[in-house]
Design a protein around this motif. Sequence first.
Motif, PDB file in Angstrom:
ATOM      1  N   UNK A 263       3.884  80.326   5.168  1.00 40.69           N
ATOM      2  CA  UNK A 263       4.266  80.180   6.579  1.00 40.69           C
ATOM      3  C   UNK A 263       5.715  79.718   6.716  1.00 40.69           C
ATOM      4  N   UNK A 264       6.161  78.871   5.799  1.00 43.68           N
ATOM      5  CA  UNK A 264       7.562  78.441   5.809  1.00 43.68           C
ATOM      6  C   UNK A 264       8.485  79.617   5.534  1.00 43.68           C
ATOM      7  N   UNK A 265       8.090  80.467   4.597  1.00 48.93           N
ATOM      8  CA  UNK A 265       8.863  81.676   4.317  1.00 48.93           C
ATOM      9  C   UNK A 265       9.042  82.503   5.582  1.00 48.93           C
ATOM     10  N   UNK A 279      14.249  85.609   3.101  1.00 46.08           N
ATOM     11  CA  UNK A 279      13.161  84.729   2.661  1.00 46.08           C
ATOM     12  C   UNK A 279      11.942  85.591   2.330  1.00 46.08           C
ATOM     13  N   UNK A 280      11.431  85.439   1.114  1.00 47.74           N
ATOM     14  CA  UNK A 280      10.272  86.210   0.671  1.00 47.74           C
ATOM     15  C   UNK A 280       9.333  85.304  -0.115  1.00 47.74           C
ATOM     16  N   UNK A 340       8.683  89.223   3.718  1.00 50.11           N
ATOM     17  CA  UNK A 340       7.662  89.967   2.969  1.00 50.11           C
ATOM     18  C   UNK A 340       7.007  89.109   1.892  1.00 50.11           C
ATOM     19  N   UNK A 341       5.781  89.485   1.569  1.00 50.39           N
ATOM     20  CA  UNK A 341       5.000  88.836   0.523  1.00 50.39           C
ATOM     21  C   UNK A 341       4.659  89.896  -0.522  1.00 50.39           C
ATOM     22  N   UNK A 342       5.093  89.669  -1.766  1.00 46.58           N
ATOM     23  CA  UNK A 342       4.937  90.659  -2.831  1.00 46.58           C
ATOM     24  C   UNK A 342       3.889  90.227  -3.850  1.00 46.58           C
ATOM     25  N   UNK A 362       0.236  88.478   4.126  1.00 48.90           N
ATOM     26  CA  UNK A 362       0.213  87.160   3.498  1.00 48.90           C
ATOM     27  C   UNK A 362      -1.022  86.324   3.812  1.00 48.90           C
ATOM     28  N   UNK A 363      -1.371  86.150   5.081  1.00 54.03           N
ATOM     29  CA  UNK A 363      -2.482  85.290   5.477  1.00 54.03           C
ATOM     30  C   UNK A 363      -2.772  85.474   6.961  1.00 54.03           C
TER      31      UNK A 363
END
Length: 397
Positions: A263-265, A279-280, A340-342, A362-363
């Motif tokens: 969430x911070x990302x 930010x990833x 993005x979330x990898x 991500x969530x």
Amino acid sequence: MNAMFVQVPVQRVGSVGRSSVATRSRVLVPTWRAGSFVQRLPQPTFRQCTPSICSRRSINVRMGPKQSQIAVITGASSGVGLYAAQALANAGNWHVIMACRDVERAERAANSLNLPKDSYTVMQCDLADFASVLKFVKELSSTARIDHIDALVCNAAIWHPRDKKPRFTVDGIEETAQVCHLSHLLLCNELLPKLKISRGRVVFLTTQTHSPNSLPGKIPPQANLGDLSGLAAGLGPNTTGMMDGGPFEPTKAYKDAKAANVLTMKALSDRYTRDGVTSVAIFPGCVADSNLFREKRGWFRYVFFPILQKYITRQYVPNNEAGRRVAEVASRGQFSDSGSYYQWRGKYTEGREKTKPQMIEPTDEIDKAPRLYELSIDVIDQALRRRGLKSNVPVPV
């Protein structure tokens, strides 16, 4: 062209990094108890400040002639962080700042991998102490003379799976939340000016367990930030130490902290992409032999979990491969889509060529990012005020 060399003497204080405790004997941090706290909550455990003998130490920043990019990696003395440092150092054009609580241990780890001496610098940064984080940031400029940062890798984490009651740091905050989440947020905000100069990248390491949508995340206790009432209350000794305000559970505390990283990302991406800062987040794979499991029982750490991941789920990834993936996300253009979330898909046990990175959701709690960010900034600010500490840069809101 000869390598650049900067040598400036600085004061280093034990493993805590606080000049204010340099000459003190062993002490316990204050409790800030209120009302019927002892009757309502389990008695908390406080991290003790046990400074070693002060010594004079020089931060030697040796940068080779081809090193134009600088990365900061927290928790780089072992595991994924160490091998991410190795991957970037071996690239030739990166100089890695290894931000670690234990400087001597980090130096030994770097030597064990034969990292070129001009490819890294070890600096002390104890994420369980906001004063140490601020001191680290200050020394980057005043001592190491670092004027820009191209990548900040928020890797360090702790997990105390056998704890029955929360631990609180010298800042009066539940330790897992501070080390995994709050100190990384403070570090990000303190280093934003340097990241903006380079149009740099912030990389958060997370796990599949932070999201109940994943199979590992369905295993109880599940991550759930709830209404963030615990975070709003400050995560101090007059709380349970949980972000949702619920009963203390150490594994859920860790999962919640990793969810907070994601969430911070997202919050940082929403605020600073326009300034060129990416930010990833990344889940680099299941590192079954990670030091994160050091407090688990031997049968789980050395037998059950590695066998499960290697031969049944076949999701096992060694530290060096996970570190390589983190270095790629920190340095390559294909991972520059902010927010993005990898995650790598495929089974590494069948060969690296059988795996490839993908962007995933991500969530389900991602809509809580703005409120989590604001509450987290407030918790940090209150802790700094309690200790008479001052940020090196204005705290963004």
